[in-house]
Design an enzyme around this catalytic site. Structure first.
Site, PDB file in Angstrom:
ATOM      1  N   HIS A 134       0.812  -1.211   0.000  1.00  0.00           N
ATOM      2  CA  HIS A 134       0.000   0.000   0.000  1.00  0.00           C
ATOM      3  C   HIS A 134       0.851   1.270   0.000  1.00  0.00           C
ATOM      4  O   HIS A 134       0.332   2.358  -0.231  1.00  0.00           O
ATOM      5  CB  HIS A 134      -0.965   0.002   1.192  1.00  0.00           C
ATOM      6  CG  HIS A 134      -0.314   0.186   2.524  1.00  0.00           C
ATOM      7  ND1 HIS A 134       0.020  -0.858   3.354  1.00  0.00           N
ATOM      8  CD2 HIS A 134       0.056   1.295   3.190  1.00  0.00           C
ATOM      9  CE1 HIS A 134       0.551  -0.402   4.463  1.00  0.00           C
ATOM     10  NE2 HIS A 134       0.591   0.909   4.385  1.00  0.00           N
ATOM     11  N   ASP A 178       0.496  -7.672   1.376  1.00  0.00           N
ATOM     12  CA  ASP A 178       0.866  -6.273   1.602  1.00  0.00           C
ATOM     13  C   ASP A 178       2.374  -6.072   1.600  1.00  0.00           C
ATOM     14  O   ASP A 178       2.934  -5.429   2.483  1.00  0.00           O
ATOM     15  CB  ASP A 178       0.270  -5.761   2.924  1.00  0.00           C
ATOM     16  CG  ASP A 178       0.184  -4.240   2.961  1.00  0.00           C
ATOM     17  OD1 ASP A 178       0.561  -3.603   1.961  1.00  0.00           O
ATOM     18  OD2 ASP A 178      -0.246  -3.680   3.994  1.00  0.00           O
ATOM     19  N   SER A 188       4.582   2.400   8.080  1.00  0.00           N
ATOM     20  CA  SER A 188       4.338   1.275   7.194  1.00  0.00           C
ATOM     21  C   SER A 188       5.544   1.010   6.299  1.00  0.00           C
ATOM     22  O   SER A 188       6.118   1.930   5.722  1.00  0.00           O
ATOM     23  CB  SER A 188       3.115   1.551   6.321  1.00  0.00           C
ATOM     24  OG  SER A 188       1.952   1.640   7.093  1.00  0.00           O
TER      25      SER A 188
END
Length: 636
Positions: A192, A223, A301
């Site tokens: 993402h 992911d 992230s």
């Protein structure tokens, strides 16, 4: 140790001998010096045999050297006091003999450094000037912090597709996230972080230059994304992280990344709270995950998680916003699967599954009814037609073993020494196309079968493979496949259509729910302007399999009329010749470049298998484990 700045001093009050000694320590120029905090204390300390005796507010305490206490700005006069206190005998001797005494300045400076760091030298920390380069560490440990240099800041420009208007894209946006070096001139981050990215740049710690990065592979279901940098200068002095084993519960973990709120690297610490098969929000898959109590904020992230030895145990990827300091880490085993998949196939193919719906066998009466002789095994309730196990496994089978590993009645298997974990963990360790052996109880008899595992097919996909959705415009009628991004964008699509999206599985590979998303007004489609978000079932009497099939049917139609049958018994009829002639004017009026997406210009190939009947109904159970809750059934 603390870092203190010193400016050039005037020589009006200090002796020439002090200036000569201070010059060898870079005191008389603008510099930085690391000193133990006890020399910065205004409370009066003395130092005897490596033990600091401190008097403060009338109390005397004895402690070891603590480098984080009582840090205050240090002036040149206080530095003079330090030397006068700890080298008083030498200073007095030199004052008596004047400046004629010659000594080895280099030897004295070395002796002073040793004296200033009596307690810490044995622990491997060396006092140094900030202008000097530190020695390269031998290992990536938390103590020397060498692992921080492998963590990068990611700058990405995103342009997401517009699912309501599939011929165009949304407004450009930008984000900053984290990544890290994994060796072989490759970088790892979250999917993402770079998804729908038009340009990706990375910046190393302590460097102002940004380097263009190339996305090699994206795994939405796990992911993860793999990047590379072509500029060879980027790889100078870059040391990759070392991956470690799956941590134990309560093991310490350090999160490193570039969260919002600042431009420099950030470090947070916590412990491993739980290790289990968990839901991955981006791809709506269920894979092994590590729950930690360290904060994972926006920007973290893609950053690595380290254990106490400086080894990478996973990648930060999501947080539970309803809780406090609840973050999730993708473990190194999932990362290894992603990288191995890419190396084997040259691209990422995805995590496989069995494609079966299972039910727990906790009730003894049910086990007796099914002739299950033990407390092990789970009941097979459904097998997806697109699964390789279709025809091999049957409804009513009791799945007892997976590659020789026994399955408990809760659908769990042995995990490490004293833990259990969901069956999906074993399946996720396999690769697409791998053959697995299943032990079954069928009608009271023990049998063994073999099947292959493959990525799961969704009737309504959770993400679009090529990034841009497919569409077809026929005389102003806009058709597109139903997808979860479309549902998220529209908000409300009707109860019946939503139920199909949540409860129906594909009957064959390539099946889609094709909907009429909107109508672009024109005189040829008068009376249909109110239509939107309705499923089209048939074209000229032929059941529609997917958007590509619909385009093929329209292109090869020889009839005078184009007849579309929709859900709810609604019929739309267009005169073919007038509809085709009006297409160009409709595209011009609405500023659309093409009447169909690029993928629909390719020749149509029918993927329907002969042994899969279109009339077979399948769709009584939710297609996602997240919908089941605690009902006792789950997909594997």
């Amino acid at each position: 140790m603390v870092l203190v700045a010193h400016a050039c001093c005037s020589s009006t009050t200090l002796s020439p001998e002090f200036h000569r000694r201070a010059s060898c320590f870079s005191f008389c120029r603008l510099s930085y010096l690391q000193l133990p905090a006890r020399f910065l204390s205004p409370n009066g300390c003395d130092f005897e045999n490596g033990v600091e005796r401190r008097t403060r507010r009338g109390r005397t305490t004895t402690s070891g050297v603590e480098l984080s206490e009582l840090c205050f700005p240090l002036s040149i006069r206080s530095v003079y006091g330090v030397f006068e206190k700890h080298f008083s005998e030498r200073l007095k001797e030199e004052r008596c003999h004047g400046n004629g005494v010659k000594r080895n300045i280099r030897r004295n400076s070395s002796t002073a450094i040793q004296a200033l760091d009596v307690k810490k030298k044995g622990k491997g920390e060396i006092l140094h000037d900030s202008n000097e380069r530190q020695a390269e560490p031998k290992t990536n440990t938390l103590k020397n912090g060498a692992y921080l240099d492998a963590v990068l800041k990611v700058y990405c420009t995103h342009i997401e597709p517009d699912y309501s208007l599939p011929w165009q894209k949304r407004k450009r946006s930008a984000s900053t996230r984290s990544a890290f070096v994994i060796g072989d001139k490759k970088l790892l981050t979250n999917a993402h972080c770079v998804r729908h990215g038009t340009q990706v740049k990375v910046k190393k710690k302590g460097d102002d230059r940004k380097y263009i990065a190339t996305v090699l592979a994206i795994g939405v279901d796990c992911d993860l994304a793999l990047l590379s940098v072509d500029n060879e200068e980027f790889w100078d002095d870059v040391v990759p992280v070392v991956f470690g084993k799956l941590p134990q519960l309560q093991a310490s973990v350090t999160m490193v990344g570039y969260p919002v709120g600042g431009d420099t690297i950030s470090v947070t610490k916590g412990v491993v709270s739980r290790i289990e098969v968990t839901s991955y929000g981006l791809g709506s898959t269920v894979l092994l995950g590590i729950l930690i109590d360290a904060a994972i904020n926006s920007g973290n992230s893609g950053g690595p998680a380290f254990n106490s030895r400086g080894q990478c145990i996973g990648v930060a990827f999501q947080a539970l916003r309803s809780g406090e300091n609840i973050g999730y880490v993708i473990p190194a085993s999932v990362v290894s699967h992603f990288l191995t998949d890419y190396e084997r196939n040259g691209n990422y193919t995805g995590f496989p599954c069995l494609g079966v719906l299972l039910q727990r066998l906790e009730n003894p009466a049910m086990r007796s009814y099914l002739k299950a002789s033990s407390t092990e095994g789970v009941l097979v309730r459904r097998v997806e037609p697109t699964s390789s196990a279709y025809g091999t496994l049957k409804e009513g089978d009791i799945l007892v073993t997976f590659n020789g590993t026994r399955i408990g009645w809760e659908g769990t298997v042995q995990f490490r020494l004293s833990e259990r974990i969901a069956l999906g963990y074993l399946i996720s360790r396999k690769f697409s196309g791998d053959v697995v052996e299943l032990g079954l109880i069928r009608n009271g008899d023990w049998i063994t079968v073999q099947t292959t595992v493959s990525p799961r097919a969704h009737l309504v996909p959770y993400h679009i493979e090529n990034g841009q959705p497919s569409y077809l415009i026929v005389s102003g009628l806009v058709f597109t496949p139903l997808s979860n991004p479309f549902i998220d964008e529209e908000g409300y699509i009707g109860i019946k259509l939503l139920a199909k999206a949540r409860y129906s599985s594909p009957r064959f590979k390539g099946e889609q729910i094709v909907i009429l998303s909107q109508v672009l007004e024109n005189e040829t489609n008068i009376g249909y302007e109110h239509m939107s978000i309705q499923q089209v079932l048939k074209f000229n009497g032929t059941e529609i399999k997917n958007i590509h099939h619909l385009a093929h049917l329209v292109d090869t139609c020889k009839d005078k009329y184009l007849v579309f049958e929709f859900e709810g018994d609604f019929l739309a009829v267009l005169e073919k010749e007038s509809a085709m002639s009006a297409s160009s004017s409709i595209l011009e009026d609405f500023g659309i470049a093409s009447e169909r997406s690029a993928d629909l210009f390719e020749p149509y190939v029918d993927h329907l298998c002969e042994n899969h009947s279109l009339e077979k109904e399948f769709g009584d159970s939710p297609v996602s484990n997240a919908v089941f809750g605690l009902y006792g059934v789950f997909w594997a």
